[in-house]
Write a protein that holds these residues in place. Structure first.
Motif, PDB file in Angstrom:
ATOM      1  N   ARG A   1       7.695 -10.685  -3.547  1.00 37.91           N
ATOM      2  CA  ARG A   1       7.632  -9.355  -2.826  1.00 37.91           C
ATOM      3  C   ARG A   1       6.136  -8.726  -2.801  1.00 37.91           C
ATOM      4  O   ARG A   1       5.255  -8.957  -3.438  1.00 37.91           O
ATOM      5  N   GLU A   2       5.853  -8.541  -1.557  1.00 44.08           N
ATOM      6  CA  GLU A   2       4.516  -7.791  -1.165  1.00 44.08           C
ATOM      7  C   GLU A   2       4.201  -6.566  -1.662  1.00 44.08           C
ATOM      8  O   GLU A   2       5.007  -5.791  -1.681  1.00 44.08           O
ATOM      9  N   LEU A   3       3.186  -6.237  -2.129  1.00 44.85           N
ATOM     10  CA  LEU A   3       2.666  -4.986  -2.746  1.00 44.85           C
ATOM     11  C   LEU A   3       2.242  -4.052  -1.363  1.00 44.85           C
ATOM     12  O   LEU A   3       1.586  -4.452  -0.561  1.00 44.85           O
ATOM     13  N   PRO A   4       2.818  -2.819  -1.637  1.00 45.70           N
ATOM     14  CA  PRO A   4       2.214  -1.734  -0.401  1.00 45.70           C
ATOM     15  C   PRO A   4       0.615  -1.754  -0.643  1.00 45.70           C
ATOM     16  O   PRO A   4       0.224  -1.625  -1.875  1.00 45.70           O
ATOM     17  N   LEU A   5       0.094  -1.511   0.480  1.00 51.60           N
ATOM     18  CA  LEU A   5      -1.454  -1.536   0.441  1.00 51.60           C
ATOM     19  C   LEU A   5      -1.935  -0.178   0.595  1.00 51.60           C
ATOM     20  O   LEU A   5      -2.919   0.109   0.404  1.00 51.60           O
ATOM     21  N   ASP A   6      -1.059   0.828   0.799  1.00 54.07           N
ATOM     22  CA  ASP A   6      -1.439   2.137   0.779  1.00 54.07           C
ATOM     23  C   ASP A   6      -0.950   3.055  -0.294  1.00 54.07           C
ATOM     24  O   ASP A   6      -1.231   4.079  -0.266  1.00 54.07           O
ATOM     25  N   THR A   7      -0.591   2.190  -1.548  1.00 56.10           N
ATOM     26  CA  THR A   7      -0.104   2.875  -2.734  1.00 56.10           C
ATOM     27  C   THR A   7      -0.893   2.206  -3.822  1.00 56.10           C
ATOM     28  O   THR A   7      -0.918   1.085  -4.060  1.00 56.10           O
ATOM     29  N   PRO A   8      -1.742   3.130  -4.617  1.00 52.67           N
ATOM     30  CA  PRO A   8      -2.373   2.644  -5.891  1.00 52.67           C
ATOM     31  C   PRO A   8      -1.320   2.129  -7.010  1.00 52.67           C
ATOM     32  O   PRO A   8      -0.310   2.565  -7.022  1.00 52.67           O
ATOM     33  N   CYS A   9      -1.639   0.991  -7.402  1.00 45.88           N
ATOM     34  CA  CYS A   9      -0.621   0.469  -8.469  1.00 45.88           C
ATOM     35  C   CYS A   9      -1.526  -0.585  -9.210  1.00 45.88           C
ATOM     36  O   CYS A   9      -2.726  -0.761  -9.163  1.00 45.88           O
ATOM     37  N   VAL A  10      -0.978  -0.657 -10.578  1.00 46.48           N
ATOM     38  CA  VAL A  10      -1.668  -1.720 -11.388  1.00 46.48           C
ATOM     39  C   VAL A  10      -0.639  -2.723 -11.721  1.00 46.48           C
ATOM     40  O   VAL A  10       0.684  -2.776 -11.818  1.00 46.48           O
ATOM     41  N   VAL A  11      -1.147  -4.091 -11.619  1.00 49.85           N
ATOM     42  CA  VAL A  11      -0.591  -5.390 -11.596  1.00 49.85           C
ATOM     43  C   VAL A  11      -0.748  -5.982 -13.038  1.00 49.85           C
ATOM     44  O   VAL A  11      -1.923  -5.897 -13.418  1.00 49.85           O
TER      45      VAL A  11
END
Length: 205
Positions: A1-11
């Motif tokens: 699943r690709e991560l959204p580029l416009d939403t801050p997130c922590v992996v």
């Protein structure tokens, strides 16, 4: 699943193959003093702390929620009845907190390639600092700071897996200088003395 580029997130990723000592999981607190970012100039302190979990590591289902097996935080483990505090400065490989020197001695005794491990840790630290250099340089220019007017002491928390790959857990800004043991006092007081000398603050008194 690709991560959204416009939403801050922590992996996050759980490291399930940590390097163990006496069946215990551990992490390293490595102190790094940055005295400039334009150009980047940083010093890695050769001494530091090794923090152990106080129960043997296990991924058995009944142990998955046991913080004392899976977390190496000193603040958590010191509340366990199994926790052993280091009380003798010169016995820096006793209890659930060691010095980095004690760790290096132990790993060499069990034929771990300590030089390779530290080369990889230093590479991780440099790349981490480089990743934030553009934003820090930009901010210091905005507020009109001279490059040599600022410094920061970081506490890098690093875990090493059984293939000697280091994993960055977190970077602490202005890490705690609290001293709960003679080992803490010796390491942190020498660290502060060296840091102040490096940034040009003379000894007073």
């Amino acid at each position: 699943r690709e991560l959204p580029l416009d939403t801050p997130c922590v992996v996050c990723r759980y490291v399930d193959n940590p390097l163990l000592i006496q069946a215990l999981k551990f992490d390293l607190r490595v102190y790094v003093l940055a005295t400039g970012y334009d150009p980047l100039r940083a010093y890695i302190y050769r001494e530091g702390l090794v923090r152990f979990a106080c129960m043997p590591y296990s991924t058995a289902d009944e142990h998955l929620r046991d913080a004392f097996r899976h977390l190496t935080n000193y603040s958590i483990n010191k509340t366990s009845s199994m926790f052993v505090e280091n009380t003798e400065l010169h016995a820096d490989n006793v209890g659930h907190k060691w010095s980095l020197s004690a760790l290096n001695r132990h790993l060499r005794c069990v034929s771990v390639d300590v030089d390779l491990m530290w080369a990889r840790i230093m590479d991780l630290i440099v790349k981490t600092l480089l990743s934030v250099t553009p934003s820090i340089v930009s901010k210091t220019r905005t507020v009109g700071c001279f490059p040599w007017n600022c410094f920061e002491l970081y506490g890098f928390d690093v875990m090493v897996d059984d293939a000697l790959k280091p994993w960055l857990l977190e970077v602490n800004l202005s890490p705690s200088m609290q001293t709960d043991s003679p080992l803490d006092l010796a390491i942190k007081s020498a660290l502060l003395s060296d840091a102040l000398n490096l940034v040009g603050i003379p000894r007073v008194g």
